[in-house]
Design a protein around this motif. Structure first.
Motif, short mmCIF file in Angstrom:
data_model
loop_
_atom_site.label_atom_id
_atom_site.label_comp_id
_atom_site.label_asym_id
_atom_site.label_seq_id
_atom_site.Cartn_x
_atom_site.Cartn_y
_atom_site.Cartn_z
N PRO A 61 -5.05 -8.06 -5.93
CA PRO A 61 -3.76 -7.37 -5.89
C PRO A 61 -3.76 -6.09 -6.70
CG PRO A 61 -3.61 -9.37 -7.21
CD PRO A 61 -4.91 -9.42 -6.49
N ARG A 62 -4.59 -6.04 -7.76
CA ARG A 62 -4.65 -4.82 -8.55
C ARG A 62 -5.16 -3.67 -7.70
NH1 ARG A 62 -8.30 -1.67 -11.25
NH2 ARG A 62 -7.47 -0.61 -13.07
N ALA A 63 -6.23 -3.88 -6.92
CA ALA A 63 -6.76 -2.82 -6.08
C ALA A 63 -5.73 -2.40 -5.03
CB ALA A 63 -8.05 -3.30 -5.41
N TRP A 64 -5.04 -3.38 -4.44
CA TRP A 64 -4.01 -3.08 -3.45
C TRP A 64 -2.88 -2.26 -4.08
CZ3 TRP A 64 1.08 -4.94 -3.76
CH2 TRP A 64 1.86 -4.68 -2.63
N ALA A 65 -2.43 -2.68 -5.26
CA ALA A 65 -1.33 -1.98 -5.92
C ALA A 65 -1.74 -0.58 -6.34
CB ALA A 65 -0.86 -2.78 -7.14
N THR A 66 -3.00 -0.42 -6.79
CA THR A 66 -3.47 0.89 -7.20
C THR A 66 -3.47 1.87 -6.03
OG1 THR A 66 -4.83 -0.09 -8.93
CG2 THR A 66 -5.37 2.15 -8.25
N ARG A 67 -3.93 1.39 -4.87
CA ARG A 67 -3.90 2.26 -3.68
C ARG A 67 -2.47 2.64 -3.31
NH1 ARG A 67 -7.39 -1.92 -1.64
NH2 ARG A 67 -9.58 -1.39 -2.02
N LEU A 68 -1.57 1.69 -3.44
CA LEU A 68 -0.17 1.97 -3.12
C LEU A 68 0.42 2.99 -4.09
CD1 LEU A 68 1.73 0.94 -0.93
CD2 LEU A 68 2.64 -0.71 -2.55
N VAL A 69 0.03 2.89 -5.37
CA VAL A 69 0.50 3.86 -6.35
C VAL A 69 0.01 5.26 -6.00
CG1 VAL A 69 0.31 4.59 -8.76
CG2 VAL A 69 0.75 2.20 -8.23
N VAL A 70 -1.25 5.38 -5.56
CA VAL A 70 -1.78 6.68 -5.17
C VAL A 70 -0.96 7.27 -4.02
CG1 VAL A 70 -3.77 7.89 -4.21
CG2 VAL A 70 -4.11 6.18 -5.98
N VAL A 71 -0.69 6.44 -2.99
CA VAL A 71 0.12 6.91 -1.86
C VAL A 71 1.52 7.30 -2.35
CG1 VAL A 71 1.16 6.24 0.34
CG2 VAL A 71 -1.18 5.56 -0.19
N LEU A 107 6.65 -2.04 -5.44
CA LEU A 107 6.29 -1.89 -6.85
C LEU A 107 7.49 -1.90 -7.78
CD1 LEU A 107 3.73 1.02 -6.31
CD2 LEU A 107 3.15 -1.36 -6.82
N VAL A 108 8.70 -2.10 -7.24
CA VAL A 108 9.89 -1.97 -8.08
C VAL A 108 9.97 -3.04 -9.16
CG1 VAL A 108 11.25 -0.77 -6.34
CG2 VAL A 108 11.26 -3.27 -6.41
N ARG A 109 9.29 -4.17 -8.97
CA ARG A 109 9.32 -5.23 -9.99
C ARG A 109 8.30 -5.00 -11.09
NH1 ARG A 109 12.15 -9.82 -8.54
NH2 ARG A 109 12.93 -9.83 -6.38
N ASP A 110 7.47 -4.00 -10.96
CA ASP A 110 6.44 -3.73 -11.98
C ASP A 110 7.08 -3.11 -13.20
OD1 ASP A 110 3.89 -3.22 -13.20
OD2 ASP A 110 4.18 -1.12 -12.61
N ARG A 111 7.16 -3.87 -14.30
CA ARG A 111 7.74 -3.36 -15.53
C ARG A 111 6.78 -3.42 -16.70
NH1 ARG A 111 13.95 -5.70 -15.44
NH2 ARG A 111 14.34 -5.28 -13.25
N GLY A 112 5.65 -4.08 -16.51
CA GLY A 112 4.67 -4.18 -17.58
C GLY A 112 3.67 -3.07 -17.49
N PRO A 113 2.59 -3.13 -18.31
CA PRO A 113 1.56 -2.13 -18.26
C PRO A 113 0.76 -2.23 -16.99
CG PRO A 113 0.87 -3.90 -19.68
CD PRO A 113 2.28 -4.20 -19.27
#
Length: 468
Positions: free
Chosen positions: A39-49, A221-227
């Motif tokens: 999930p980290r790799a998936w989330a990182t790609r989404l952050v880039v987009v 990603l709206v639930r992401d509140r941590g580092p």
């Protein structure tokens, strides 16, 4: 999720799992590690987009208006002074709303705030052409600019948080997308307006579609509140027993609120003392540099097309010239941050950009139409002080919290400094009947920009200066 965030004392899996030496814990050796990093790799790609799409939307609200400023003035019955006020609204909103961004990010998470910001941009751009009257136009513009303001401040924070080892390249990607969105809106607004029937209202409203599309990658990603998710090495270190193994709790990082977070635990720690950012000379230098480069940028975006039109250039060509100025940031916004992060002092880059700006202003004064393409290119190079300023924000602080404070301080203070510039240009143009005095003002402001930029480029951090 609730069981994952509780203290690990009675989990059946832990009672059954044998202890594994730290040296043996390598990425991919357990299903747990694999589950963490997929999930980290998936989330990182989404952050880039998400970063790219957000950056594309941070300037069309301004440059699309600059391309149609004369039509908007006629349609709403604006004087030159009121039009100058309109071009000063962006930095005013950035200063007022930008300072709220760190607090909102701590409460809701940076991704949620950026997501809401994109929605605000879309709503404001859709409403403002049809709001009716100057007051409604200004209010809807302020809504869009509020979304831009919080996203402006949080972009360096998100880059530092998710890509701490790639600040230069990711800032370059973000700045390149920002320049692309800026130039596209400047070049395409007039042709789009003609294609939509020649009315300026749909020509401005069409840019709302791009902003609404930018909401989509931030929704998951709206639930992401941590580092940001830890690297494999950090995960291996953080899974070592804390406090000599007595508690069995693991720690993977500390959020802005002071809460330690891992995939399997959460331990409250006292929040670190707030950084006294105003004690740092570098923070002040960076804020003034940010303000002066923003002054030049918003004068350019708001008035340069009109300067060319008053010199006899057609509206379509004037829009293309503004687009050329903005598109120069596409390649340079990617190159300059990468070069800046490899230099111990970014002052020489500041001087080169400033000299290009002085040459461009001189050309606008002496031969605005004769060498218009050259002046547009030179001013486009000079406007790349913006990605340089963003890069220095990430370099002048050691921690994510420090970057958030420095970004909010530099941008909010800087945009306050930039408010009078576009307004003063409109007043000087109306009172003098020409562009000589406004161009002289722009040239004069470039000198202090070069001085404070040199000071901001020195190799030091705001934490060090604030602690002295």
């Amino acid at each position: 999720m609730a069981r994952e965030e509780s203290t690990r004392t009675t989990t059946p899996t832990e009672r059954q799992a044998p202890a594994v030496p730290a040296a043996a814990r390598t990425p991919g050796t357990t299903a747990d590690t694999a589950a963490k990093h997929a999930p980290r790799a998936w989330a990182t790609r989404l952050v880039v987009v998400g970063i790219v799409l957000a950056a594309l939307n941070l300037r069309p609200a301004i440059t699309s208006l600059g391309a149609l400023l004369e039509e908007v003035r006629d349609g709403l019955g604006m004087s030159g002074g009121v039009a100058g006020l309109l071009t000063s609204v962006p930095p005013l909103c950035f200063a007022v709303f930008g300072v709220m961004a760190p607090r909102l990010a701590r409460r809701f998470g940076p991704a949620a705030v950026v997501c809401a910001g994109m929605a605000a941009i879309g709503a404001g751009l859709l409403i403002r052409p049809y709001a009716g009257g100057t007051a409604g136009f200004l209010a809807a513009s302020a809504l869009a600019l509020m979304g831009i303001a919080v996203s402006n401040v949080l972009m360096p924070v998100i880059v530092k948080r998710w890509f701490p080892d790639r600040v230069g390249s990711m800032t370059g990607l973000y700045s390149m997308a920002l320049a692309l969105g800026t130039s596209t809106a400047a070049a395409a607004t007039v042709p789009l307006t003609d294609a939509l029937g020649g009315d300026w209202q749909p020509g401005l409203a069409v840019w709302a579609a791009l902003a609404l599309a930018a909401v989509l990658p931030w929704l998951p990603l709206v639930r992401d509140r941590g580092p940001a998710p830890a690297t494999p090495e950090a995960v291996r270190q953080d899974r070592e027993p804390a406090d000599g193994g007595a508690s069995g709790a693991s720690v993977s990082g500390t959020s802005d609120s002071g809460t330690s977070v891992s995939g399997t635990s959460a331990i409250e720690r006292p929040a670190p003392p707030a950084l006294r950012i105003t004690r740092s000379r570098t923070a002040w230098a960076l804020a003034v540099f940010f303000g002066l480069q923003a002054t030049a940028a918003y004068i350019t975006m708001g008035w340069m097309a009109q300067i060319f039109r008053d010199a006899g250039v057609s509206a379509g060509t004037a829009g293309l010239l503004l687009a050329v100025t903005m598109v120069m940031g596409v390649p340079l916004a990617f190159v300059i941050p990468r070069v800046a992060t490899r230099l111990p002092h970014q002052g020489p880059i500041v001087l080169v950009l400033g000299l290009c700006g002085l040459a461009g202003y001189a050309g606008l004064y002496f031969a605005p139409s004769g060498g218009s393409w050259a002046w547009a290119i030179l001013l486009g190079v000079s406007n790349c002080a913006f990605p340089l300023a963003l890069t220095m924000v990430g370099m002048r602080a050691r921690t994510g919290a420090g970057v958030a404070q420095l970004s909010a301080f530099a941008q909010s203070t800087g945009y306050l400094i930039s408010i009078p510039g576009p307004l003063l240009v409109g007043v000087l143009n109306q009172s003098s009947g020409g562009w000589g005095l406004p161009i002289a003002l722009m040239s004069g402001l470039m000198i202090p920009q070069m001085v404070v930029g040199w000071l901001a480029g020195r190799d030091r951090t705001v934490e060090e200066e604030a602690a002295r």
